[in-house]
Motif scaffolding. Structure first.
Motif, PDB file in Angstrom:
ATOM      1  N   ASN A   6      -5.458  -6.155  -0.338  1.00 22.19           N
ATOM      2  CA  ASN A   6      -5.180  -5.305   0.813  1.00 22.19           C
ATOM      3  C   ASN A   6      -4.288  -4.124   0.410  1.00 22.19           C
ATOM      4  N   GLY A   7      -3.276  -4.418  -0.389  1.00 23.33           N
ATOM      5  CA  GLY A   7      -2.339  -3.386  -0.843  1.00 23.33           C
ATOM      6  C   GLY A   7      -3.037  -2.308  -1.647  1.00 23.33           C
ATOM      7  N   ALA A   8      -3.942  -2.720  -2.533  1.00 19.68           N
ATOM      8  CA  ALA A   8      -4.626  -1.741  -3.388  1.00 19.68           C
ATOM      9  C   ALA A   8      -5.494  -0.807  -2.551  1.00 19.68           C
ATOM     10  N   TYR A   9      -6.271  -1.390  -1.638  1.00 17.75           N
ATOM     11  CA  TYR A   9      -7.150  -0.531  -0.822  1.00 17.75           C
ATOM     12  C   TYR A   9      -6.345   0.315   0.164  1.00 17.75           C
ATOM     13  N   ASN A  10      -5.314  -0.285   0.768  1.00 20.59           N
ATOM     14  CA  ASN A  10      -4.454   0.500   1.669  1.00 20.59           C
ATOM     15  C   ASN A  10      -3.848   1.686   0.936  1.00 20.59           C
ATOM     16  N   SER A  11      -3.451   1.442  -0.310  1.00 17.59           N
ATOM     17  CA  SER A  11      -2.780   2.513  -1.064  1.00 17.59           C
ATOM     18  C   SER A  11      -3.707   3.714  -1.220  1.00 17.59           C
ATOM     19  N   GLU A  12      -4.997   3.473  -1.311  1.00 17.42           N
ATOM     20  CA  GLU A  12      -5.926   4.598  -1.455  1.00 17.42           C
ATOM     21  C   GLU A  12      -6.009   5.413  -0.160  1.00 17.42           C
ATOM     22  N   TYR A  13      -6.038   4.714   0.965  1.00 16.70           N
ATOM     23  CA  TYR A  13      -6.044   5.439   2.250  1.00 16.70           C
ATOM     24  C   TYR A  13      -4.739   6.223   2.419  1.00 16.70           C
ATOM     25  N   ILE A  14      -3.633   5.563   2.071  1.00 12.60           N
ATOM     26  CA  ILE A  14      -2.322   6.196   2.280  1.00 12.60           C
ATOM     27  C   ILE A  14      -2.135   7.356   1.305  1.00 12.60           C
ATOM     28  N   GLY A  54       0.824  -1.213   0.000  1.00 10.83           N
ATOM     29  CA  GLY A  54       0.000   0.000   0.000  1.00 10.83           C
ATOM     30  C   GLY A  54       0.855   1.258   0.000  1.00 10.83           C
ATOM     31  N   PHE A  55       1.881   1.278   0.849  1.00  9.08           N
ATOM     32  CA  PHE A  55       2.786   2.438   0.899  1.00  9.08           C
ATOM     33  C   PHE A  55       3.506   2.620  -0.433  1.00  9.08           C
ATOM     34  N   ALA A  56       4.013   1.504  -0.976  1.00  8.32           N
ATOM     35  CA  ALA A  56       4.778   1.584  -2.231  1.00  8.32           C
ATOM     36  C   ALA A  56       3.898   2.109  -3.365  1.00  8.32           C
ATOM     37  N   VAL A  57       2.680   1.591  -3.452  1.00  3.10           N
ATOM     38  CA  VAL A  57       1.792   2.005  -4.544  1.00  3.10           C
ATOM     39  C   VAL A  57       1.371   3.472  -4.371  1.00  3.10           C
ATOM     40  N   ALA A  58       1.075   3.851  -3.130  1.00  5.61           N
ATOM     41  CA  ALA A  58       0.659   5.238  -2.886  1.00  5.61           C
ATOM     42  C   ALA A  58       1.788   6.213  -3.223  1.00  5.61           C
ATOM     43  N   VAL A  59       3.010   5.882  -2.783  1.00  7.27           N
ATOM     44  CA  VAL A  59       4.155   6.758  -3.063  1.00  7.27           C
ATOM     45  C   VAL A  59       4.415   6.792  -4.572  1.00  7.27           C
ATOM     46  N   GLY A  60       4.319   5.641  -5.212  1.00  9.92           N
ATOM     47  CA  GLY A  60       4.513   5.588  -6.662  1.00  9.92           C
ATOM     48  C   GLY A  60       3.479   6.410  -7.401  1.00  9.92           C
ATOM     49  N   TRP A  61       2.260   6.357  -6.946  1.00 13.41           N
ATOM     50  CA  TRP A  61       1.171   7.112  -7.573  1.00 13.41           C
ATOM     51  C   TRP A  61       1.414   8.617  -7.429  1.00 13.41           C
ATOM     52  N   VAL A  62       1.733   9.053  -6.184  1.00 16.34           N
ATOM     53  CA  VAL A  62       1.838  10.495  -5.918  1.00 16.34           C
ATOM     54  C   VAL A  62       3.173  11.069  -6.418  1.00 16.34           C
ATOM     55  N   TYR A  63       4.255  10.353  -6.150  1.00 19.85           N
ATOM     56  CA  TYR A  63       5.576  10.950  -6.410  1.00 19.85           C
ATOM     57  C   TYR A  63       6.316  10.330  -7.589  1.00 19.85           C
TER      58      TYR A  63
END
Lengths: 225, 252
Positions: A100-108, A38-47
């Motif tokens: 879990n990773g996909a949904y966590n990434s949205e929260y993060i 989740g963290f990796a995907v969120a950071v990848g998406w934003v940054y």
């Protein structure tokens, strides 16, 4: 009533305990990796650059748009044709981590976007590299804001871990189904199974409430420009 | 280069159609306290951010000591050498005052945590904030938060400090404590570039006042020259008439 209680204690408790232990195994193996993903995907998406960001968006879209059961079927039944055969346990954990990773990434991701832009600017002005500033300054703040959402995902995971039964991994629901089929006491067995899930969810909820309190910072939730 | 710490040559920056900086040039010598004044939106903050490349300039050159930094690949290394204090403090919200000062030492300068802690405490003491070391940013007043942010920059032992309107987000009664710290730094020989409209501070500290308008420095002189120019009555055109007109508007 005595008969029911005796049945629960003498016949049902052992298989359900085994099942609950198997469910816990699934959950414990999935949660940390789901969080990291989740963290990796969120950071990848934003940054991330355009390609990385697009890849992360596509991943989230794909997983959010597919029923978890279908995802588990694909992993368990289709991957062997590509030469990758996973055990029911490994296939279940892989599916749970992906979901879990996909949904966590949205929260993060939401939490990252809520961190004031000046935080990153100040970190960069001190001489921190971009990655270091994200890891040391943005993510610790984002993690606190994402915690309620991510803890909710863990609770979902406790419940949707029952889908592993469909891949023939015997966890709590599977153990209950087998016991009920043997005894024909469906109402009683599934009521007890439901109570075990309720207990696990309640304990997890209490743990996350404690964790939120433990990580709370005075004024942090209301700090805004 | 002698004792020149910073040299800026023809710095320009455009945001879309708006040319914010139009060929700004100046030099800063060791121990100088140069203060930029001028109407808002005239490029003062952008100028400071172009110096440490938080904003990339379109053209022009900046030398820090002997190093040309506008094209330096190690920009993080350059930023370590230039402390920056922001209008809105930008303290790290999840860290205590001590943590805010300590984190640069540990993460950037790779100082052992124990040493960093002691050093950070001494920097907090330098701005009179050691008593508040355990407080989080939300528990501090604006003036206290800004003093912590000054300590955070000072801890990195910069060659020059950049202050971007450090008191403009503060209530009037809180500006004094921040200006006092800055005055102490200036009298201690810290080289600084300041964007500020606190004229009492400017007159008491500035080695040179630079008046910016329309993305260029239009007038520059010492506080004494500006005052003298205002007081003189020779009939000759005033050298600092635009600066004086601006200051009159400030006085309201």
């Amino acid at each position: 009533m005595d008969d029911a209680l005796r049945y629960v204690i003498e016949d049902l408790s052992a298989p359900l305990l085994h099942g609950a232990a198997a469910s816990l195994q699934l959950i414990v193996c999935s949660v940390p990796f789901g969080l990291m993903l989740g963290f990796a995907v969120a950071v990848g998406w934003v940054y991330g650059n355009r390609a990385v960001s697009a890849l992360c968006k596509a991943y989230v879209l794909l997983v959010k748009g597919t029923p978890l059961l279908i995802l588990l079927f694909v992993i368990y039944f289709c991957l062997p044709s590509l030469g990758l055969t996973l055990s029911p346990f490994a296939a279940s954990v892989t599916g749970f981590i992906m979901c879990n990773g996909a949904y966590n990434s949205e929260y993060i991701r939401g939490a990252i976007l809520s961190v004031r832009s000046g935080q990153l600017i100040a970190a960069r002005s001190l001489g921190m590299g971009r990655f270091q500033a994200i890891v040391s300054i943005v993510l610790p703040q984002a993690a606190r804001r994402a915690l309620p959402g991510c803890s909710n995902e863990v609770i979902y995971l406790i419940k949707y871990s029952s889908l592993a039964y469909i891949l023939s991994f015997i966890e709590l629901t599977g153990a209950g189904k087998m016991a009920a089929t043997r005894s024909f006491r469906f109402t009683l067995v599934f009521s007890v199974v439901g109570l075990v899930y309720l207990t696990m969810v309640t304990l997890a909820s209490l743990f996350f409430m404690w964790l939120e309190k433990k990580l709370a910072i005075p004024g942090f939730e209301t700090t805004r420009d | 280069m002698g004792d020149t710490i910073l040299r800026v040559q023809g710095l320009s920056k455009r945001f879309d159609s708006e040319e914010v900086l139009r060929g700004v040039s100046f030099e800063v010598k060791k121990g100088d306290a140069k203060v930029f004044i001028g109407p808002s939106g005239t490029g003062k903050s952008t100028l400071l951010r172009c110096l440490n490349r938080l904003v990339e300039p379109d053209s022009g050159q900046v030398w820090l000591g002997d190093d040309e930094i506008t094209h330096a690949s190690d920009i993080d290394g350059v930023r370590r050498r230039m402390g920056m204090v922001f209008q809105n403090f930008y303290l790290f919200d999840h860290l205590t005052a001590l943590g805010n000062v300590e984190i640069g030492l540990v993460k950037v300068l790779k100082m052992p945590r124990h040493d960093a802690r002691g050093f950070a405490m001494s920097e907090l003491a330098r701005v009179g904030m050691d008593r508040f070391a355990d407080k989080y940013p939300a528990e501090l007043s604006g003036g206290q938060a800004q003093r912590v942010s000054i300590a955070r920059s000072l801890a990195m032992n910069p060659e020059i400090m950049l202050f971007d309107e450090p008191t403009s987000a503060l209530d009037p009664e809180l500006t004094g404590e921040v200006l006092e710290v800055m005055k102490r730094l200036a009298s201690g020989g810290m080289t600084m570039l300041v964007v500020s409209h606190e004229m009492e501070f400017v007159y008491s500290v500035a080695s040179e006042v630079l008046f910016m308008e329309g993305g260029v420095i239009v007038e520059r002189g010492t506080p004494g020259q500006i005052r003298e120019d205002d007081a003189s009555d020779t009939g000759a055109p005033k050298q600092f008439q635009r600066t004086r007109a601006f200051l009159r508007r400030l006085d309201g």
